[in-house]
Scaffold this motif. Structure first.
Motif, PDB file in Angstrom:
ATOM      1  N   VAL A 104       7.499   6.275   8.400  1.00 31.06           N
ATOM      2  CA  VAL A 104       6.128   6.713   8.140  1.00 31.06           C
ATOM      3  C   VAL A 104       6.233   8.010   7.346  1.00 31.06           C
ATOM      4  O   VAL A 104       7.327   8.545   7.179  1.00 31.06           O
ATOM      5  N   ASP A 105       5.137   8.509   6.853  1.00 29.10           N
ATOM      6  CA  ASP A 105       5.183   9.746   6.078  1.00 29.10           C
ATOM      7  C   ASP A 105       5.867  10.853   6.881  1.00 29.10           C
ATOM      8  O   ASP A 105       5.351  11.296   7.906  1.00 29.10           O
ATOM      9  N   GLY A 106       7.053  11.246   6.428  1.00 27.34           N
ATOM     10  CA  GLY A 106       7.724  12.389   7.030  1.00 27.34           C
ATOM     11  C   GLY A 106       8.507  12.111   8.305  1.00 27.34           C
ATOM     12  O   GLY A 106       9.023  13.035   8.904  1.00 27.34           O
ATOM     13  N   ALA A 107       8.599  10.887   8.767  1.00 26.25           N
ATOM     14  CA  ALA A 107       9.330  10.615  10.008  1.00 26.25           C
ATOM     15  C   ALA A 107       9.896   9.201  10.002  1.00 26.25           C
ATOM     16  O   ALA A 107       9.416   8.326   9.288  1.00 26.25           O
ATOM     17  N   GLU A 108      10.921   9.012  10.817  1.00 28.23           N
ATOM     18  CA  GLU A 108      11.484   7.689  11.039  1.00 28.23           C
ATOM     19  C   GLU A 108      11.578   7.463  12.536  1.00 28.23           C
ATOM     20  O   GLU A 108      12.020   8.340  13.276  1.00 28.23           O
ATOM     21  N   LEU A 109      11.126   6.303  12.971  1.00 28.50           N
ATOM     22  CA  LEU A 109      11.155   5.936  14.379  1.00 28.50           C
ATOM     23  C   LEU A 109      12.008   4.689  14.521  1.00 28.50           C
ATOM     24  O   LEU A 109      11.905   3.773  13.715  1.00 28.50           O
ATOM     25  N   THR A 110      12.820   4.648  15.559  1.00 37.58           N
ATOM     26  CA  THR A 110      13.662   3.484  15.801  1.00 37.58           C
ATOM     27  C   THR A 110      13.258   2.846  17.116  1.00 37.58           C
ATOM     28  O   THR A 110      13.049   3.544  18.112  1.00 37.58           O
ATOM     29  N   ALA A 147       0.823  -1.214   0.000  1.00 39.69           N
ATOM     30  CA  ALA A 147       0.000   0.000   0.000  1.00 39.69           C
ATOM     31  C   ALA A 147       0.856   1.263   0.000  1.00 39.69           C
ATOM     32  O   ALA A 147       0.369   2.333  -0.350  1.00 39.69           O
ATOM     33  N   ALA A 148       2.144   1.160   0.379  1.00 39.79           N
ATOM     34  CA  ALA A 148       3.034   2.318   0.409  1.00 39.79           C
ATOM     35  C   ALA A 148       3.834   2.474  -0.878  1.00 39.79           C
ATOM     36  O   ALA A 148       4.537   3.459  -1.060  1.00 39.79           O
ATOM     37  N   VAL A 149       3.725   1.512  -1.788  1.00 44.06           N
ATOM     38  CA  VAL A 149       4.510   1.536  -3.026  1.00 44.06           C
ATOM     39  C   VAL A 149       3.850   2.455  -4.049  1.00 44.06           C
ATOM     40  O   VAL A 149       2.659   2.341  -4.331  1.00 44.06           O
ATOM     41  N   VAL A 150       4.678   3.344  -4.606  1.00 44.39           N
ATOM     42  CA  VAL A 150       4.195   4.268  -5.626  1.00 44.39           C
ATOM     43  C   VAL A 150       4.655   3.826  -7.018  1.00 44.39           C
ATOM     44  O   VAL A 150       3.880   3.829  -7.966  1.00 44.39           O
ATOM     45  N   VAL A 151       5.940   3.428  -7.139  1.00 41.02           N
ATOM     46  CA  VAL A 151       6.511   3.016  -8.420  1.00 41.02           C
ATOM     47  C   VAL A 151       7.525   1.900  -8.167  1.00 41.02           C
ATOM     48  O   VAL A 151       8.286   1.964  -7.206  1.00 41.02           O
ATOM     49  N   VAL A 152       7.537   0.904  -9.047  1.00 37.34           N
ATOM     50  CA  VAL A 152       8.538  -0.168  -8.990  1.00 37.34           C
ATOM     51  C   VAL A 152       9.312  -0.162 -10.302  1.00 37.34           C
ATOM     52  O   VAL A 152       8.711  -0.246 -11.372  1.00 37.34           O
ATOM     53  N   ALA A 153      10.634  -0.074 -10.207  1.00 31.26           N
ATOM     54  CA  ALA A 153      11.485  -0.130 -11.396  1.00 31.26           C
ATOM     55  C   ALA A 153      12.307  -1.409 -11.353  1.00 31.26           C
ATOM     56  O   ALA A 153      12.829  -1.777 -10.312  1.00 31.26           O
ATOM     57  N   GLY A 154      12.388  -2.087 -12.501  1.00 36.76           N
ATOM     58  CA  GLY A 154      13.204  -3.278 -12.606  1.00 36.76           C
ATOM     59  C   GLY A 154      12.418  -4.561 -12.794  1.00 36.76           C
ATOM     60  O   GLY A 154      13.011  -5.628 -12.914  1.00 36.76           O
ATOM     61  N   ASP A 203      -4.626  -3.731  12.913  1.00 33.90           N
ATOM     62  CA  ASP A 203      -4.364  -2.668  11.943  1.00 33.90           C
ATOM     63  C   ASP A 203      -3.274  -1.697  12.393  1.00 33.90           C
ATOM     64  O   ASP A 203      -3.119  -0.627  11.829  1.00 33.90           O
ATOM     65  N   HIS A 204      -2.524  -2.064  13.428  1.00 25.51           N
ATOM     66  CA  HIS A 204      -1.472  -1.181  13.923  1.00 25.51           C
ATOM     67  C   HIS A 204      -0.408  -1.983  14.665  1.00 25.51           C
ATOM     68  O   HIS A 204      -0.610  -3.158  14.971  1.00 25.51           O
ATOM     69  N   LEU A 205       0.700  -1.316  14.928  1.00 26.24           N
ATOM     70  CA  LEU A 205       1.741  -1.920  15.752  1.00 26.24           C
ATOM     71  C   LEU A 205       2.095  -0.947  16.864  1.00 26.24           C
ATOM     72  O   LEU A 205       1.917   0.267  16.732  1.00 26.24           O
ATOM     73  N   ASP A 206       2.563  -1.482  17.981  1.00 27.10           N
ATOM     74  CA  ASP A 206       3.084  -0.675  19.081  1.00 27.10           C
ATOM     75  C   ASP A 206       4.591  -0.776  19.025  1.00 27.10           C
ATOM     76  O   ASP A 206       5.151  -1.881  19.045  1.00 27.10           O
ATOM     77  N   LEU A 207       5.250   0.360  18.955  1.00 19.83           N
ATOM     78  CA  LEU A 207       6.697   0.414  18.842  1.00 19.83           C
ATOM     79  C   LEU A 207       7.263   1.028  20.110  1.00 19.83           C
ATOM     80  O   LEU A 207       6.855   2.110  20.530  1.00 19.83           O
ATOM     81  N   SER A 208       8.202   0.329  20.725  1.00 16.81           N
ATOM     82  CA  SER A 208       8.920   0.838  21.888  1.00 16.81           C
ATOM     83  C   SER A 208      10.063   1.680  21.365  1.00 16.81           C
ATOM     84  O   SER A 208      11.006   1.150  20.776  1.00 16.81           O
ATOM     85  N   ALA A 249      -0.163   3.947   7.788  1.00 18.69           N
ATOM     86  CA  ALA A 249       0.856   4.994   7.804  1.00 18.69           C
ATOM     87  C   ALA A 249       2.242   4.463   7.461  1.00 18.69           C
ATOM     88  O   ALA A 249       3.144   5.237   7.150  1.00 18.69           O
ATOM     89  N   LEU A 250       2.436   3.146   7.496  1.00 20.68           N
ATOM     90  CA  LEU A 250       3.757   2.559   7.273  1.00 20.68           C
ATOM     91  C   LEU A 250       4.220   2.726   5.831  1.00 20.68           C
ATOM     92  O   LEU A 250       3.469   2.444   4.891  1.00 20.68           O
ATOM     93  N   CYS A 251       5.472   3.150   5.681  1.00 21.97           N
ATOM     94  CA  CYS A 251       6.101   3.142   4.358  1.00 21.97           C
ATOM     95  C   CYS A 251       7.102   2.010   4.257  1.00 21.97           C
ATOM     96  O   CYS A 251       7.201   1.371   3.212  1.00 21.97           O
ATOM     97  N   ALA A 252       7.847   1.773   5.348  1.00 22.53           N
ATOM     98  CA  ALA A 252       8.825   0.675   5.367  1.00 22.53           C
ATOM     99  C   ALA A 252       9.210   0.380   6.804  1.00 22.53           C
ATOM    100  O   ALA A 252       9.167   1.261   7.659  1.00 22.53           O
ATOM    101  N   VAL A 253       9.577  -0.873   7.032  1.00 22.55           N
ATOM    102  CA  VAL A 253      10.130  -1.286   8.315  1.00 22.55           C
ATOM    103  C   VAL A 253      11.468  -1.933   7.984  1.00 22.55           C
ATOM    104  O   VAL A 253      11.520  -2.971   7.330  1.00 22.55           O
ATOM    105  N   ARG A 254      12.557  -1.260   8.418  1.00 18.03           N
ATOM    106  CA  ARG A 254      13.902  -1.733   8.076  1.00 18.03           C
ATOM    107  C   ARG A 254      14.590  -2.316   9.297  1.00 18.03           C
ATOM    108  O   ARG A 254      14.498  -1.760  10.385  1.00 18.03           O
ATOM    109  N   SER A 255      15.315  -3.414   9.079  1.00 18.84           N
ATOM    110  CA  SER A 255      16.106  -3.989  10.160  1.00 18.84           C
ATOM    111  C   SER A 255      17.310  -3.087  10.401  1.00 18.84           C
ATOM    112  O   SER A 255      17.820  -2.464   9.484  1.00 18.84           O
ATOM    113  N   ARG A 256      17.742  -2.999  11.643  1.00 17.80           N
ATOM    114  CA  ARG A 256      18.900  -2.143  11.992  1.00 17.80           C
ATOM    115  C   ARG A 256      20.157  -2.959  12.057  1.00 17.80           C
ATOM    116  O   ARG A 256      20.184  -4.102  12.219  1.00 17.80           O
TER     117      ARG A 256
END
Length: 176
Positions: free
Chosen positions: A130-136, A87-94, A145-150, A169-176
């Protein structure tokens, strides 16, 4: 001799008309089949391929396709992984033009929630975009329909530095 030529001509016309009708039917069936293709089937066919994915908000995720399901895509690059809600994907190239067969029963039921619960279970430190922010932080719980992030570390996390993030609201969840 004239009759033979006449019949040969009629047979040639009939064969040409039949071939044209068959070509039209094949073209129509091809269009109808293409109309049923979903992007997750194309992404599943791209397993191992390098893709560039533009997300809502303008960021770009690049990497090798590690997995894909009807609701999400998993990319890997430089030892990190990115779980991307479709749902967060706008364009896929490749992507190529090929399509994987539809997912099996079990694979078709692998929702975004399932993937996020696996990250919560493994206590993976993640960066949530998320749109406009990154939370770690670490995913503590995953609802319907949601997650709780510490968020935060040490005392901040122990004092309840918990934020709720809707899946929408999620755009991506990346491993650190």
């Amino acid at each position: 001799m004239r009759w033979e030529a006449l019949f040969a001509d009629l047979e040639a016309q009939f064969a040409a008309q039949s071939a044209a009708e068959l070509d039209a039917q094949v073209a129509e069936l091809t269009r109808a089949e293409r109309a049923t293709v979903v992007i997750s089937d194309r992404l599943r066919d791209a397993l191992g391929a390098h893709l560039s994915v533009r997300l809502r908000g303008g960021t770009v995720a690049e990497g090798r396709v590690l997995d894909a399901a009807p609701q999400w895509l998993l990319l890997g690059a430089h030892g990190r992984q990115a779980l991307i809600p479709l749902a967060a994907v706008v364009v896929v190239a490749g992507l190529t033009r090929s399509v994987a067969p539809g997912p099996g029963v079990v694979e078709g039921r692998l929702t975004l929630g399932h993937a996020l619960r696996a990250l919560a279970r493994d206590r993976v430190l993640v960066q949530v975009e998320v749109d406009g922010a990154e939370l770690t932080g670490r995913i503590e719980r995953v609802g319907a329909d949601h997650l709780d992030l510490s968020v935060g570390h040490g005392e901040v996390a122990r004092r309840g530095g918990l934020v709720a993030v809707p899946f929408a609201a999620l755009c991506a969840v990346r491993s650190r």
